[in-house]
Design an enzyme around this catalytic site. Structure first.
Site, mmCIF file in Angstrom:
data_model
loop_
_atom_site.group_PDB
_atom_site.id
_atom_site.type_symbol
_atom_site.label_atom_id
_atom_site.label_comp_id
_atom_site.label_asym_id
_atom_site.label_seq_id
_atom_site.Cartn_x
_atom_site.Cartn_y
_atom_site.Cartn_z
ATOM 1 N N GLU A 154 66.936 -31.341 24.532
ATOM 2 C CA GLU A 154 67.930 -31.964 24.672
ATOM 3 C C GLU A 154 68.728 -32.564 23.329
ATOM 4 O OE1 GLU A 154 67.786 -34.964 27.928
ATOM 5 O OE2 GLU A 154 66.489 -33.586 29.180
ATOM 6 N N GLU A 213 71.632 -29.658 34.348
ATOM 7 C CA GLU A 213 71.088 -30.543 34.967
ATOM 8 C C GLU A 213 71.743 -30.809 36.517
ATOM 9 O OE1 GLU A 213 69.764 -34.044 32.977
ATOM 10 O OE2 GLU A 213 68.615 -34.791 34.747
ATOM 11 N N TYR A 227 69.537 -37.921 21.001
ATOM 12 C CA TYR A 227 70.843 -37.865 21.114
ATOM 13 C C TYR A 227 71.483 -38.652 20.216
ATOM 14 C CZ TYR A 227 70.363 -35.915 25.769
ATOM 15 O OH TYR A 227 70.330 -34.957 27.043
ATOM 16 N N GLN A 283 75.048 -31.036 27.705
ATOM 17 C CA GLN A 283 74.763 -30.156 28.838
ATOM 18 C C GLN A 283 75.959 -28.979 28.577
ATOM 19 O OE1 GLN A 283 73.276 -31.687 32.336
ATOM 20 N NE2 GLN A 283 72.038 -33.116 31.581
ATOM 21 N N ASN A 332 59.422 -33.925 32.220
ATOM 22 C CA ASN A 332 60.656 -34.172 31.241
ATOM 23 C C ASN A 332 60.558 -35.672 31.014
ATOM 24 O OD1 ASN A 332 63.300 -33.856 30.227
ATOM 25 N ND2 ASN A 332 63.666 -35.659 31.630
ATOM 26 N N GLU A 333 60.663 -36.048 29.762
ATOM 27 C CA GLU A 333 60.524 -37.582 29.356
ATOM 28 C C GLU A 333 59.684 -38.543 30.156
ATOM 29 O OE1 GLU A 333 64.675 -39.212 28.803
ATOM 30 O OE2 GLU A 333 64.915 -37.754 27.357
HETATM 31 O O1 AHR Z 1 70.807 -35.354 29.659
HETATM 32 C C1 AHR Z 1 70.925 -36.725 30.273
HETATM 33 C C2 AHR Z 1 69.488 -37.009 30.351
HETATM 34 O O2 AHR Z 1 69.100 -37.402 28.985
HETATM 35 C C3 AHR Z 1 68.512 -36.478 30.702
HETATM 36 O O3 AHR Z 1 68.258 -36.266 32.287
HETATM 37 C C4 AHR Z 1 67.222 -36.901 30.386
HETATM 38 O O4 AHR Z 1 66.066 -36.068 30.060
HETATM 39 C C5 AHR Z 1 67.619 -37.655 29.255
HETATM 40 O O5 AHR Z 1 67.337 -39.009 28.917
#
Ligand code: AHR
Length: 492
Positions: free
Chosen positions: A298, A27, A241, A347, A174-175
């Site tokens: 992600e 990103e 995450y 990432q 995205n999101e």
């Molecule tokens: O990876 C960091 C961020 O996490 C990304 O930009 C977003 O899609 C997610 O919330």
């Protein structure tokens, strides 16, 4: 040392392990692209068209199959036309999501495709639905993929790219439940349908990816499946995450953590199994034939940033704990490869659970990178049945060992195993049914949970050759505490 049993049945073939499960995400965030992957043509750091040569080589070594770009939250604010043409006149922009820094747009569409070409990986473009227009995204697709005569194809040629690029994967937003426009699922579905309609298949079939759920938002998946369906989308993305403390305001540190926090992290990362299972169950109610894939685009650990670094840059170190997290997740994706068709760790460089860290001209391969190296043998193999007796970490419902096994096109087996215990070694007696073994070779990554590589010592944690014993149809594999082992077994 405790003894465990493992059984492998190569005749019981499960699903194809798409190589894209071993993908990365890059990103415009912190030093992932600028001052990371991309240093510019005039840099003293060895580069090809501005892209660091050592990063290209490192990606090639792990056979990086696919790279997602340009975001993330950044994607829904990215206007691709600002990143093409003469670099001297490209519009500057402020990256409002990540640190408020000014970017000069010197890394745009052409540079991203060049990166993918140099690495030999598939590009995965994340399109802007949140703040863009249908026309903007449809023109980007035309610019990238149309080889005939059209305004966008002519513009691409004028900018130096005669032939259309090959693009398969296109994310549409995205999101969008959060940074991508704060939409509800019904509203997003309608928007998605409009955008997807005008993203034409100019060269080959575009594989369209809808914004999927945030972690365990099962209603979102249900709604997307119901309202979009399998004719207009090929996959749904999932983001999850691993936050060790479970508290986004104080997530925990990458380098300093207690044994309890270590185990909490592995427990939290194992939640991926439930997420993938339950989202997949919902998808199956609408799509029994598995026409729609699940893409975990992600995933990884998210800690508090390193002291003294820009909080908007999400820079964190990476230890053996992260290596175990990577191994556990990759095993989960392998085991669910009937539905999980791609995954992209967040990432690639200098951000979150990065596989590569850089500082000036220095470069460090993280323990997570080495896990991708150990696991690369699974790419495009077939998952086969495997079972390992379950041993729990004391006082927890956390299994110590994680494994997955695949067979390649030559009939050789590839076993990956990890042991998250910090105190216990396991001797695993692994029997392979109906398999005539010729030889077995192994590699190991191990250390204390806090062990990591840094710019003064980049080889503290590295892969080492390892020996395993063979007895008739059995392989005996010793798994030290906090280790990841890959075994390749050739057949007669
Ligand atoms: O990876 C960091 C961020 O996490 C990304 O930009 C977003 O899609 C997610 O919330």
């Amino acid at each position: 040392m405790k003894n465990l049993r493992m059984i492998i049945n190569p005749l019981d073939k499960k699903s194809h392990i798409n190589k894209e499960i071993y993908g990365n995400f890059s990103e415009h965030l912190g030093r992932c692209i600028y001052n990371g992957i991309y240093v510019g043509e005039n840099s003293s750091i060895p580069n090809t068209d501005g892209i660091r040569n050592d990063i290209i080589e490192a990606f090639k070594n792990i056979k990086l199959p696919v790279l997602r770009w340009p975001g993330g939250c950044f994607a829904d604010e990215y206007h691709w036309k600002d990143g093409i043409g003469d670099k001297a006149t490209r519009k500057k922009m402020v990256n409002t999501h990540w640190g408020g820094v000014t970017e000069d747009n010197s890394f745009g569409t052409h540079e991203f495709f060049r990166l993918c070409e140099l690495v030999g990986c598939e590009p995965y473009i994340a399109g802007n639905l949140g703040s863009g227009t249908v026309q903007e995204l449809s023109e980007w697709v035309e610019y990238m993929t149309f080889d005939g005569v059209s305004p966008m194809a002519e513009l691409r040629r004028k900018n130096g790219q005669e032939k259309a690029w090959k693009l398969k994967y296109l994310g549409i937003g995205n999101e969008n439940w959060g940074c991508g426009g704060n939409m509800n699922a019904e509203y997003y579905s309608n928007e998605y349908r409009r955008y997807a309609t005008y993203c034409r298949n100019f060269g080959g079939e575009l594989f369209k990816v809808a914004c999927g759920p945030n972690s365990d938002d099962y209603d979102w998946t249900e709604s997307i499946m119901k309202n979009i369906g399998s004719n207009l989308m090929n996959a749904i993305s999932l983001h999850y995450y691993t936050v060790p403390t479970g508290n986004w305001n104080s997530k925990g540190k990458a380098l300093t953590f207690s044994d309890d926090e270590y185990y909490d992290t592995i427990e939290k990362t194992r939640f991926m199994e439930e997420l993938v299972t339950r989202h997949s169950e919902i998808m199956s109610r609408y799509d029994k034939e598995h026409k729609v894939g699940l893409i975990v685009d992600e995933w990884g650990c998210w800690y508090d940033v390193e002291d003294g670094t820009n909080p908007g840059f999400l820079f964190q170190q990476n230890t053996m704990r992260d290596a175990i997290v990577a191994a556990v997740n990759l095993d989960i994706f392998n085991r669910h490869s009937d539905r999980v068709i791609m995954a992209n760790i967040a990432q690639a460089v200098n951000v979150l659970q990065a596989v590569i860290l850089t500082e000036g001209e220095k470069l460090v391969l993280t323990p997570t990178y080495h896990v991708f190296d150990l696991y690369k043998e699974h790419q495009d193999n077939t998952l086969v049945y495997s079972y390992c007796t379950e041993e729990k970490i004391d006082g927890r419902s956390l299994p110590a060992v994680s494994q997955s096994v695949s067979i390649d096109e030559n009939g050789n087996l590839h076993i990956t195993l990890s042991n998250c215990s910090l105190s216990e070694s396991y001797e695993i007696r692994c029997s392979i049914n109906d398999f005539e073994m010729l030889s077995a070779s192994a590699r190991i990554l191990s250390g204390a949970p806090h062990d990591h590589n840094n710019f003064d010592n980049s080889d503290n944690v590295t892969i080492k050759p390892y020996s395993v014993k063979t007895e008739k149809d059995n392989i005996i594999i010793e798994l030290p505490p906090c280790s990841v082992v890959a075994v390749s077994v050739t057949s007669k």
